[in-house]
Design a protein around this motif. Structure first.
Motif, PDB file in Angstrom:
ATOM      1  N   UNK A  34      24.591   2.404  -9.610  1.00  0.00           N
ATOM      2  CA  UNK A  34      25.903   2.415  -8.959  1.00  0.00           C
ATOM      3  C   UNK A  34      26.349   0.997  -8.619  1.00  0.00           C
ATOM      4  N   UNK A  35      27.647   0.722  -8.670  1.00  0.00           N
ATOM      5  CA  UNK A  35      28.130  -0.602  -8.269  1.00  0.00           C
ATOM      6  C   UNK A  35      27.882  -0.831  -6.785  1.00  0.00           C
ATOM      7  N   UNK A  36      27.519  -2.037  -6.431  1.00  0.00           N
ATOM      8  CA  UNK A  36      27.317  -2.409  -5.042  1.00  0.00           C
ATOM      9  C   UNK A  36      28.027  -3.727  -4.784  1.00  0.00           C
ATOM     10  N   UNK A  37      28.037  -4.126  -3.520  1.00  0.00           N
ATOM     11  CA  UNK A  37      28.662  -5.393  -3.166  1.00  0.00           C
ATOM     12  C   UNK A  37      27.983  -6.580  -3.846  1.00  0.00           C
ATOM     13  N   UNK A  38      26.763  -6.398  -4.318  1.00  0.00           N
ATOM     14  CA  UNK A  38      26.081  -7.474  -5.036  1.00  0.00           C
ATOM     15  C   UNK A  38      26.933  -7.997  -6.185  1.00  0.00           C
ATOM     16  N   UNK A  39      27.657  -7.108  -6.859  1.00  0.00           N
ATOM     17  CA  UNK A  39      28.496  -7.518  -7.977  1.00  0.00           C
ATOM     18  C   UNK A  39      29.558  -8.525  -7.547  1.00  0.00           C
ATOM     19  N   UNK A  40      30.163  -8.264  -6.421  1.00  0.00           N
ATOM     20  CA  UNK A  40      31.176  -9.190  -5.913  1.00  0.00           C
ATOM     21  C   UNK A  40      30.528 -10.444  -5.336  1.00  0.00           C
ATOM     22  N   UNK A  41      29.414 -10.284  -4.630  1.00  0.00           N
ATOM     23  CA  UNK A  41      28.713 -11.422  -4.011  1.00  0.00           C
ATOM     24  C   UNK A  41      28.319 -12.467  -5.043  1.00  0.00           C
ATOM     25  N   UNK A  42      27.904 -12.019  -6.234  1.00  0.00           N
ATOM     26  CA  UNK A  42      27.500 -12.938  -7.285  1.00  0.00           C
ATOM     27  C   UNK A  42      28.673 -13.760  -7.820  1.00  0.00           C
ATOM     28  N   UNK A  43      29.879 -13.262  -7.638  1.00  0.00           N
ATOM     29  CA  UNK A  43      31.058 -13.989  -8.123  1.00  0.00           C
ATOM     30  C   UNK A  43      31.519 -15.077  -7.159  1.00  0.00           C
ATOM     31  N   UNK A  44      31.083 -15.023  -5.915  1.00  0.00           N
ATOM     32  CA  UNK A  44      31.577 -15.930  -4.880  1.00  0.00           C
ATOM     33  C   UNK A  44      30.713 -17.176  -4.786  1.00  0.00           C
ATOM     34  N   UNK A  45      31.346 -18.327  -4.648  1.00  0.00           N
ATOM     35  CA  UNK A  45      30.639 -19.599  -4.513  1.00  0.00           C
ATOM     36  C   UNK A  45      30.750 -20.083  -3.076  1.00  0.00           C
ATOM     37  N   UNK A  46      29.617 -20.191  -2.400  1.00  0.00           N
ATOM     38  CA  UNK A  46      29.582 -20.543  -0.980  1.00  0.00           C
ATOM     39  C   UNK A  46      30.318 -21.843  -0.686  1.00  0.00           C
ATOM     40  N   UNK A  47      29.977 -22.910  -1.406  1.00  0.00           N
ATOM     41  CA  UNK A  47      30.584 -24.218  -1.120  1.00  0.00           C
ATOM     42  C   UNK A  47      32.084 -24.200  -1.366  1.00  0.00           C
ATOM     43  N   UNK A  48      32.492 -23.511  -2.415  1.00  0.00           N
ATOM     44  CA  UNK A  48      33.917 -23.424  -2.726  1.00  0.00           C
ATOM     45  C   UNK A  48      34.662 -22.675  -1.622  1.00  0.00           C
ATOM     46  N   UNK A  49      34.068 -21.580  -1.122  1.00  0.00           N
ATOM     47  CA  UNK A  49      34.697 -20.815  -0.032  1.00  0.00           C
ATOM     48  C   UNK A  49      34.869 -21.708   1.191  1.00  0.00           C
ATOM     49  N   UNK A  50      33.822 -22.447   1.564  1.00  0.00           N
ATOM     50  CA  UNK A  50      33.908 -23.336   2.718  1.00  0.00           C
ATOM     51  C   UNK A  50      34.997 -24.378   2.564  1.00  0.00           C
ATOM     52  N   UNK A  51      35.107 -24.953   1.374  1.00  0.00           N
ATOM     53  CA  UNK A  51      36.147 -25.973   1.144  1.00  0.00           C
ATOM     54  C   UNK A  51      37.543 -25.366   1.211  1.00  0.00           C
ATOM     55  N   UNK A  52      37.706 -24.162   0.665  1.00  0.00           N
ATOM     56  CA  UNK A  52      39.017 -23.503   0.734  1.00  0.00           C
ATOM     57  C   UNK A  52      39.442 -23.261   2.180  1.00  0.00           C
ATOM     58  N   UNK A  53      38.496 -22.826   3.006  1.00  0.00           N
ATOM     59  CA  UNK A  53      38.820 -22.563   4.408  1.00  0.00           C
ATOM     60  C   UNK A  53      39.229 -23.848   5.116  1.00  0.00           C
TER      61      UNK A  53
END
Length: 406
Positions: A34-53
């Motif tokens: 079954x699909x889980x949040x892991x699928x979305x989590x793998x697409x996200x880049x921590x450093x990029x998210x921090x810089x965007x914020x």
């Protein structure tokens, strides 16, 4: 995060992957179909998210404040440093949305610690297996005494808490104790080790209403650094737990990150928002709650990687309310009485009071050598309720009657 699916037939204990991809212990059979949040989590880049914020400006905050339905991009703006100057406007809108959805009420609950046994070694927790403290697991008679002591304080909603020890405080133990506890309380939640979907479905049949499963941090290298031994090393199994809860039909699912564990509380908070959005799309039948615990002193104390100010926590609470007007927001006794008195109108819907973080703490009194962490607001429940009334709100100790069908 490039984490490849594990092959079928993976043994129960697998070698640790490189830091940042550290999956510790996996259940046999590999990744769930079954699909889980892991699928979305793998697409996200921590450093990029921090810089965007951090790149958000007042020009991003203003439309986020004025939007009737806020997006993940708006949430980014509302938790950004640029939004700190807009806290009065955020607070006013957060209070309006909270009163509109929840009325002038604050639900009261209390944690019931059943055991401090733990098979994990985590740097931030007093129950960690490497800490030398007295270990205790309540038996049926001791649980009965705890329930009566909690009921005498007026509570009718309880959160069951244990260390993570699947053999001694696992499903067999919960089967034994749930009927005892359920007799006393109209609402029963649980914060224990992640379980299987079948286990959660069975516990639901025994009267379980809610499960809190905090990710601690969504940053894989930080997660690996702070989870040294035990099943909790497995970040994938933990990330997928809310999906298993949703498939099991649990009524309420609690999320959260431990603020101060990673060096960027804003990035962690954004990952929680992504997780909530995923769950609401895939498991819309369940309700959701959120907590924002800050690191507290405990045995083997860990210094926070970052210190969040009270003003920043107030900003985060308001941002969550603006992002999700229907979300239950919970504020525990980890926070000071002064902060809780001031924050109670910002969007909070649930509070704990007179908490004890050790097994037997209500009937037997304080035993600091058994506790998980030191609470900050140690006022008696009556005093906390009086402060809530003084703020113009009504403390609610019971909001559900089991005979209504659950």
């Amino acid at each position: 995060m490039n984490i490849s699916p594990l092959p079928q037939g993976q043994p129960e204990v697998c070698p640790p992957l490189p830091l940042g991809e550290g999956l510790g212990v996996r259940a046999p059979g590999g990744r769930a179909k079954e699909p889980t949040f892991l699928d979305r989590w793998q697409e996200l880049e921590w450093d990029d998210i921090g810089m965007q914020i951090r790149a958000k400006t007042a020009a991003d905050v203003e439309p986020a404040l004025g939007s009737p339905r806020r997006t993940l991009a708006d949430f980014m703006a509302l938790i950004s440093p640029a939004a700190e100057a807009f806290l009065p406007q955020m607070a006013a809108e957060a209070e309006r949305l909270t009163r509109q959805r929840f009325g002038n009420t604050i639900g009261f609950y209390v944690p019931l610690y059943l055991s401090n046994l733990c098979a994990n070694d985590c740097t931030y927790c007093g129950f960690s297996m490497s800490n030398r403290l007295k270990r205790k697991t309540l038996n049926a008679e001791e649980i009965e005494r705890e329930c009566l002591a909690i009921k005498a304080r007026g509570f009718d909603s309880v959160l069951l808490v244990t260390g993570e020890h699947e053999h001694k405080v696992g499903l067999a133990y919960f089967r034994e104790v749930m009927p005892i506890i359920r007799r006393h309380f109209s609402t029963v939640g649980m914060e224990v080790q992640p379980l299987s979907q079948a286990d959660y479905a069975e516990l639901k049949s025994l009267g379980l209403d809610a499960v809190m499963v905090y990710q601690e941090t969504y940053h894989a290298p930080t997660y690996a650094r702070h989870h040294l031994r035990g099943n909790k090393r497995d970040i994938v199994w933990r990330l997928a737990t809310p999906d298993r809860l949703g498939r099991a039909g649990i009524d309420k699912i609690g999320l959260g990150a431990l603020i101060g564990l990673s060096s960027d509380w804003r990035a962690d908070s954004y990952f929680v928002a992504e997780h909530l959005s995923w769950l609401e799309r895939h498991h819309w039948q369940s309700r959701y709650s959120l907590s924002f615990p800050r690191l507290r002193p405990c045995t083997g104390a860990l210094e926070p990687a970052v210190v969040m100010s009270d003003r920043q926590l107030a900003q985060l609470i308001c941002a969550w309310r603006l992002f999700s007007p229907t979300l239950d927001l919970s504020l525990s006794t980890r926070e000071s009485a002064t902060f809780r008195n001031g924050a109670v109108r910002l969007g909070i819907t649930q509070m704990s009071a007179e908490s004890r973080t050790q097994p037997g703490g209500y009937a037997e009194g304080d035993k600091e050598e058994l506790e998980q962490f030191a609470i900050h607001d140690d006022r008696p429940v009556g005093e906390v309720a009086a402060a809530v009334r003084q703020a113009g709100l009504q403390p609610v100790f019971k909001d559900w009657e089991p005979f209504l069908g659950r």
